[in-house]
Design a protein around this motif. Structure first.
Motif, PDB file in Angstrom:
ATOM      1  N   ASN A  63      72.780  55.647  -3.097  1.00 55.77           N
ATOM      2  CA  ASN A  63      73.076  54.216  -3.061  1.00 55.77           C
ATOM      3  C   ASN A  63      74.296  53.918  -2.211  1.00 55.77           C
ATOM      4  OD1 ASN A  63      71.342  52.406  -5.008  1.00 55.77           O
ATOM      5  ND2 ASN A  63      71.577  54.376  -6.024  1.00 55.77           N
ATOM      6  N   PHE A  66      73.463  53.798   1.658  1.00 53.83           N
ATOM      7  CA  PHE A  66      72.882  52.556   2.147  1.00 53.83           C
ATOM      8  C   PHE A  66      73.921  51.658   2.833  1.00 53.83           C
ATOM      9  CE2 PHE A  66      69.368  52.628  -1.287  1.00 53.83           C
ATOM     10  CZ  PHE A  66      68.559  53.384  -0.449  1.00 53.83           C
ATOM     11  N   GLY A 101      61.268  53.689   6.833  1.00 54.33           N
ATOM     12  CA  GLY A 101      62.359  52.826   6.409  1.00 54.33           C
ATOM     13  C   GLY A 101      63.431  53.565   5.627  1.00 54.33           C
ATOM     14  N   LYS A 102      63.757  53.020   4.485  1.00 56.15           N
ATOM     15  CA  LYS A 102      64.832  53.578   3.683  1.00 56.15           C
ATOM     16  C   LYS A 102      64.461  54.920   3.056  1.00 56.15           C
ATOM     17  CE  LYS A 102      66.929  49.120   2.718  1.00 56.15           C
ATOM     18  NZ  LYS A 102      67.240  48.072   1.725  1.00 56.15           N
ATOM     19  N   GLU A 103      63.179  55.241   3.049  1.00 57.63           N
ATOM     20  CA  GLU A 103      62.766  56.534   2.530  1.00 57.63           C
ATOM     21  C   GLU A 103      63.404  57.663   3.321  1.00 57.63           C
ATOM     22  OE1 GLU A 103      58.314  55.222   0.916  1.00 57.63           O
ATOM     23  OE2 GLU A 103      58.539  56.393   2.754  1.00 57.63           O
ATOM     24  N   ILE A 105      66.344  57.565   4.846  1.00 58.54           N
ATOM     25  CA  ILE A 105      67.757  57.670   4.433  1.00 58.54           C
ATOM     26  C   ILE A 105      67.855  58.376   3.081  1.00 58.54           C
ATOM     27  CG2 ILE A 105      69.803  56.348   3.772  1.00 58.54           C
ATOM     28  CD1 ILE A 105      68.885  54.175   5.711  1.00 58.54           C
ATOM     29  N   ILE A 106      66.974  58.004   2.182  1.00 54.67           N
ATOM     30  CA  ILE A 106      67.021  58.575   0.819  1.00 54.67           C
ATOM     31  C   ILE A 106      66.761  60.069   0.850  1.00 54.67           C
ATOM     32  CG2 ILE A 106      65.859  58.559  -1.434  1.00 54.67           C
ATOM     33  CD1 ILE A 106      65.343  55.534  -0.925  1.00 54.67           C
ATOM     34  N   SER A 132      58.941  57.145  -4.757  1.00 54.23           N
ATOM     35  CA  SER A 132      59.177  55.861  -4.096  1.00 54.23           C
ATOM     36  C   SER A 132      58.213  54.815  -4.633  1.00 54.23           C
ATOM     37  CB  SER A 132      58.984  56.010  -2.585  1.00 54.23           C
ATOM     38  OG  SER A 132      59.069  54.738  -1.960  1.00 54.23           O
ATOM     39  N   ASP A 203      68.461  49.174  -4.448  1.00 57.86           N
ATOM     40  CA  ASP A 203      68.835  48.510  -3.191  1.00 57.86           C
ATOM     41  C   ASP A 203      68.783  46.996  -3.411  1.00 57.86           C
ATOM     42  OD1 ASP A 203      69.481  48.239  -0.443  1.00 57.86           O
ATOM     43  OD2 ASP A 203      67.364  47.848  -0.004  1.00 57.86           O
TER      44      ASP A 203
END
Length: 471
Positions: A63, A66, A101-103, A105-106, A132, A203
């Motif tokens: 988190n 992000f 996408g944010k996957e 980064i995660i 996810s 998020d």
């Protein structure tokens, strides 16, 4: 007399001995078993504690990522590639394998975080993954799941709420410590009894996924013979590891561990299990105790018989007094060792005349009369001996001189006080006294007592009277 005559005594003693032996075995076994189970419980809870700490730490780190700038994010991307951790993507059946996408980064953040704790990955009794909720749903695992097909129904709302599996359907209260603990369920991948620990990835105030650890109970050290179940009690999720097949489960050794603000792990080891586990030892103890008791009883009976025979060999048949064999027994030698002893030589007066005039049956009656009088005057611990015919000896260990003189006069009076039955005959005795010092031989003291006996016999005495009734 034999062992059968003592069967109830044998049975009682065998049971008592078996119970004592079993109690010792039960206590020692219980101490060992409880200590072992508590050690296993401590190991399991330590593992759970490390799992939840790492999950919470990783979700917080994700988190944070992000909100960092591009350079720092690129550094995470670059370093995560050096840890050698592979990620395996399992989309919903028919879904897209691509991480979007944010996957991205995660996943990179998870690899970066887990890169410093590789011992957390690849454990046989657990599975670490990211689930996810975006892009129709994906499961991204650090372990290859052969032939695994991700069915969307695996994490639908009904199943998630039934087992408390998904952060997206959890209450704010249950996520206040950033950890969600499921109830027990059967894992769709392994079929094992499973607990899932999940920490949400959030998020902009929305849960977009979970970093999770499936912990397989069937493969844990707590699974030995035990079962695991969940019970909802007052809004709390209690996970019980216990042995429901054993009776009286409320009588148990108990340990508990608080997993999070809504879940507690409880381990119970019933006393009935310990009893049943050790029951074969009781049966074995009973068999051994019965065998030992029977043989001990046989030994006691034989010893008693030997003692009776040995005692009879030291006794005069007519009077029941000792005979001269008693002087060589261990008991006599022990009682007279290293101390002064008093010796009384006793002789019935005119018993030869009685025998010659009226017969031996009258003489025997007179001898028994004297013997009974001696038994009344002297103690059971004194050595009262019929040395032959109408001659007697009394050995008094450690008896002082004044007391010896009192006993001499008391015996004379006791013999003369009563008449010989059934002949209404009066008899008397003469008594000689001598003392043996520790360093002296017994025979010399006996000779001295005899000499004093003859001196006493030479004193004037009444002749036996009243022989006219039966003799």
């Amino acid at each position: 007399m034999n062992v059968k005559d003592h069967k109830w005594n044998v049975a009682f003693n065998s049971l008592a001995l078996a119970f004592i032996s079993y109690s010792i075995i039960f206590i020692l076994y219980s101490i060992s078993e409880v200590a072992d189970k508590k050690a296993n419980f401590a190991y399991a809870t330590e593992y759970l504690d490390k799992q939840k700490q790492r999950l919470v730490y990783t979700s917080l780190f994700v988190n944070t990522v992000f909100h960092i700038n591009g350079d720092k994010l690129n550094k995470i991307y670059d370093e995560s590639g050096t840890y050698g951790l592979d990620i395996y993507v399992y989309p919903v059946t028919g879904g897209d394998l691509e991480i979007k996408g944010k996957e991205e980064i995660i996943v990179s953040s998870m690899i970066y975080a887990f890169g410093n704790m590789n011992s957390f990955i690849g454990k046989e009794n657990s599975l670490i993954y990211y689930r996810s909720y975006e892009n129709d749903g994906k499961l991204m695992s650090f372990s290859r799941l052969d032939d695994f097909q991700f069915d969307k129904n695996m994490f639908n709302q009904e199943r998630c709420q039934m087992y408390n599996l998904c952060s997206t359907y959890a209450t704010k209260e249950s996520l206040s410590d950033r950890l969600l603990v499921s109830s027990i369920y059967n894992d769709t991948i392994t079929g094992s009894k499973t607990i899932t620990l999940s920490s949400p990835v959030i998020d902009q105030g929305k849960v977009i996924g979970d970093i999770s650890a499936d912990i397989y109970f069937d493969m844990s050290i707590l699974a030995q013979e035990a079962s695991i179940s969940s019970r909802d009690q007052g809004g709390m999720n209690y996970i019980y590891v216990d042995y429901p097949q054993y009776p009286m489960g409320e009588l148990s050794f108990r340990s508990s561990y608080v997993i999070d603000n809504k879940s507690t792990l409880v381990f119970e080891l019933p006393i009935s299990k310990l009893i049943l586990d050790t029951l074969p030892f009781f049966v074995l103890s009973l068999v051994i105790s019965l065998f030992a008791t029977v043989h001990y009883m046989q030994y006691k009976i034989q010893k008693k018989r030997f003692s009776e025979v040995y005692e009879e060999s030291n006794r005069d048949e007519m009077t029941g007094l000792y005979n001269r064999k008693v002087f060589s027994t261990p008991e006599f030698l022990s009682d007279t060792l290293n101390q002064t002893i008093a010796i009384l030589a006793i002789d019935g007066n005119k018993l030869k005349t009685i025998n010659d005039t009226y017969g031996h049956h009258c003489g025997d009656a007179a001898i028994k009369h004297i013997a009974e009088a001696m038994k009344g005057v002297f103690r059971d611990t004194d050595y009262v001996v019929r040395s032959g015919g109408d001659e007697f000896l009394v050995i008094l260990p450690g008896c002082p001189t004044p007391r010896v003189m009192e006993l001499k006069e008391k015996l004379k009076k006791e013999v003369a006080r009563k008449k010989v039955r059934p002949y209404n005959m009066e008899v008397s005795v003469s008594v000689g006294i001598a003392f043996k010092r520790p360093e002296e031989e017994l025979e010399y003291a006996l000779i001295a007592a005899d000499e004093n006996l003859y001196r006493d016999k030479a004193q004037p005495s009444d002749e036996p009277e009243g022989l006219d009734k039966a003799c």
